[in-house]
Design a protein around this motif. Structure first.
Motif, PDB file in Angstrom:
ATOM      1  N   GLN A  41      10.535   4.663   6.752  1.00  0.00           N
ATOM      2  CA  GLN A  41      10.867   4.794   5.251  1.00  0.00           C
ATOM      3  C   GLN A  41      11.767   3.430   5.012  1.00  0.00           C
ATOM      4  O   GLN A  41      11.578   2.916   3.505  1.00  0.00           O
ATOM      5  CB  GLN A  41      11.875   5.936   5.161  1.00  0.00           C
ATOM      6  N   LYS A  42      12.686   2.997   5.946  1.00  0.00           N
ATOM      7  CA  LYS A  42      13.428   1.817   5.580  1.00  0.00           C
ATOM      8  C   LYS A  42      12.974   0.743   5.214  1.00  0.00           C
ATOM      9  O   LYS A  42      13.121  -0.214   4.412  1.00  0.00           O
ATOM     10  CB  LYS A  42      14.597   1.847   6.680  1.00  0.00           C
ATOM     11  N   TYR A  43      11.924   0.493   6.351  1.00  0.00           N
ATOM     12  CA  TYR A  43      11.461  -1.158   6.088  1.00  0.00           C
ATOM     13  C   TYR A  43      10.052  -1.399   5.640  1.00  0.00           C
ATOM     14  O   TYR A  43       9.255  -2.182   5.676  1.00  0.00           O
ATOM     15  CB  TYR A  43      11.408  -1.670   7.583  1.00  0.00           C
ATOM     16  N   ILE A  44       9.462  -0.137   5.536  1.00  0.00           N
ATOM     17  CA  ILE A  44       7.878  -0.109   4.880  1.00  0.00           C
ATOM     18  C   ILE A  44       7.896   0.351   3.577  1.00  0.00           C
ATOM     19  O   ILE A  44       7.610  -0.182   2.383  1.00  0.00           O
ATOM     20  CB  ILE A  44       7.024   0.603   5.929  1.00  0.00           C
ATOM     21  N   ILE A  45       8.247   1.795   3.322  1.00  0.00           N
ATOM     22  CA  ILE A  45       8.122   2.476   2.207  1.00  0.00           C
ATOM     23  C   ILE A  45       8.969   1.857   1.032  1.00  0.00           C
ATOM     24  O   ILE A  45       8.582   1.786  -0.139  1.00  0.00           O
ATOM     25  CB  ILE A  45       8.157   4.098   2.364  1.00  0.00           C
ATOM     26  N   ASN A  46      10.074   1.579   1.525  1.00  0.00           N
ATOM     27  CA  ASN A  46      11.095   0.833   0.619  1.00  0.00           C
ATOM     28  C   ASN A  46      10.721  -0.490  -0.135  1.00  0.00           C
ATOM     29  O   ASN A  46      11.194  -1.063  -1.032  1.00  0.00           O
ATOM     30  CB  ASN A  46      12.407   0.774   1.073  1.00  0.00           C
ATOM     31  N   TYR A  47       9.784  -1.004   0.663  1.00  0.00           N
ATOM     32  CA  TYR A  47       9.224  -2.423   0.195  1.00  0.00           C
ATOM     33  C   TYR A  47       7.797  -2.438  -0.097  1.00  0.00           C
ATOM     34  O   TYR A  47       7.162  -3.814  -0.055  1.00  0.00           O
ATOM     35  CB  TYR A  47       9.768  -3.239   1.427  1.00  0.00           C
ATOM     36  N   ILE A  48       7.164  -1.371  -0.411  1.00  0.00           N
ATOM     37  CA  ILE A  48       5.780  -1.607  -0.594  1.00  0.00           C
ATOM     38  C   ILE A  48       5.335  -2.518  -1.928  1.00  0.00           C
ATOM     39  O   ILE A  48       5.718  -1.871  -2.776  1.00  0.00           O
ATOM     40  CB  ILE A  48       5.323  -0.092  -0.587  1.00  0.00           C
ATOM     41  N   ASP A  49       4.628  -3.457  -1.859  1.00  0.00           N
ATOM     42  CA  ASP A  49       3.948  -4.094  -3.002  1.00  0.00           C
ATOM     43  C   ASP A  49       2.440  -3.698  -3.006  1.00  0.00           C
ATOM     44  O   ASP A  49       1.978  -3.742  -4.576  1.00  0.00           O
ATOM     45  CB  ASP A  49       4.186  -5.565  -2.876  1.00  0.00           C
ATOM     46  N   LEU A  50       1.668  -3.106  -2.124  1.00  0.00           N
ATOM     47  CA  LEU A  50       0.347  -2.725  -2.378  1.00  0.00           C
ATOM     48  C   LEU A  50       0.158  -1.980  -1.203  1.00  0.00           C
ATOM     49  O   LEU A  50       0.770  -1.928   0.135  1.00  0.00           O
ATOM     50  CB  LEU A  50      -0.397  -4.161  -1.920  1.00  0.00           C
ATOM     51  N   ILE A  51      -0.786  -1.107  -1.471  1.00  0.00           N
ATOM     52  CA  ILE A  51      -0.949   0.033  -0.400  1.00  0.00           C
ATOM     53  C   ILE A  51      -2.374   0.506  -0.516  1.00  0.00           C
ATOM     54  O   ILE A  51      -2.883   0.786  -1.657  1.00  0.00           O
ATOM     55  CB  ILE A  51      -0.128   1.320  -0.306  1.00  0.00           C
TER      56      ILE A  51
END
Length: 331
Positions: free
Chosen positions: A315-325
């Motif tokens: 959550q902290k280092y991936i989902i909070n910083y998603i630009d493309l998925i």
């Protein structure tokens, strides 16, 4: 807007880098200087216009009075013009922001954040150390897919920092090294192995990607592979967009799929347990889910912090910083 939590939107193919603490410091100095100018100029205008009108009273001559009034009017117009500069600059910045060039975000960081943290983290992690491919990484087995311990360790051969390929340049004309720009290529090949157990020759694939536009020598445009059926036909995987929340990601992983993301914190996060080694955008892949421990296996092409990652860290280092998925499945 909380920049540190929301991250930035950058060009999908090449990204946009504010340049670290030094460049941010220059931006901060210029904006501080402008603030000072916008305080001094109005004060100076009031003083000078007051003097102009005082001269009118003293002169008592009609010609001199007209001359001083005209001079005062010009001073006021110059001041108004100066104050119009910033709205025009802001308009241009917003307009460029609509083209995914986030100058406004860099200015926001420079004028609102403590820049010392960027200097320490940016400088310490800009040169990513090469991973040690000889030692056992101590991976554990996931119950979320069919990957074995050896399969997870096998993904390391696709790392962009693999010393056998890291210094290679791919596309003709202005191309940077694999270690600097090829995280999207590494992620694609690692994803293909997870879904099909088929290996890909790294440099052959990279050179081919230059011809299709999937890789431009500076970065990767993942959507090219979605639009070009050659990729699904030849490499046996296909991707599509999905929701960018934890439950949706877990749902895709439980189906045996891989979730590919671009993360961008606007700063290095690897020292904290994250996955950005610079302030640029970065491709990673989520390739396994362990329901018993509520952990997700993160493949990071730089080799930094690759492995099982807790829900809180995801959550902290991936989902909070998603630009493309993207959710990727075997054809």
């Amino acid at each position: 807007m909380n920049f540190m939590e929301k991250g930035l939107l950058f060009l999908e193919t090449t990204g946009f880098d504010c340049g670290g603490a030094d460049v941010l410091g220059v931006i901060k100095f210029v904006w501080t200087l402008l603030d000072v100018v916008f305080i001094i100029v109005p004060i100076g205008l009031i003083v000078m216009v007051s003097l102009d009108f005082a001269k009118n009273v003293i002169a008592g001559k009609e010609d001199e009075m007209k001359k001083n009034v005209l001079l005062a009017f010009k001073r006021i117009m110059y001041c108004v013009a100066l104050f119009l500069v910033m709205p025009i600059v802001n308009f241009v910045i917003v307009l460029l922001g609509e083209q995914d060039v986030s100058y406004a975000k860099c200015i926001e960081i420079a004028t609102t954040e403590d820049l010392s943290q960027y200097k320490i983290e940016y400088d310490d992690d800009y040169n990513v150390p090469e991973p040690d491919f000889s030692k056992d990484s101590g991976y554990s087995t996931s119950n979320g897919n069919n990957m074995s311990d050896e399969d997870y360790k096998h993904l390391d051969i696709y790392n962009q920092t693999n010393p056998t390929i890291a210094s290679n340049k791919v596309c003709i004309g202005g191309a940077k090294s694999v270690s600097a720009t090829a995280c999207g290529l590494s992620t694609y090949m690692a994803t293909r192995y997870v879904l099909t157990k088929q290996d890909t020759n790294y440099m052959d694939f990279a050179h081919e990607a230059c011809g299709t536009g999937f890789f431009n020598g500076n970065g990767t445009s993942w959507e090219v592979s979605e639009k070009d059926s050659t990729y699904s036909d030849k490499y046996g995987i296909v991707s599509s967009g999905m929701m960018s929340n934890y439950d949706a990601i877990v749902g895709e992983l439980k189906k045996g799929r891989v979730v590919v993301l671009i993360v961008h914190a606007g700063r290095p996060t690897v020292n904290e347990g994250g996955f950005n080694s610079t302030s640029n955008q970065h491709f990673i892949a989520l390739v396994g889910y362990d329901g018993s421990k509520e952990q997700i296996y993160v493949y990071n092409p730089t080799g930094k912090n690759t492995g099982w990652t807790s829900k809180d860290m995801v959550q902290k280092y991936i989902i909070n910083y998603i630009d493309l998925i993207r959710s990727v499945k075997a054809v």
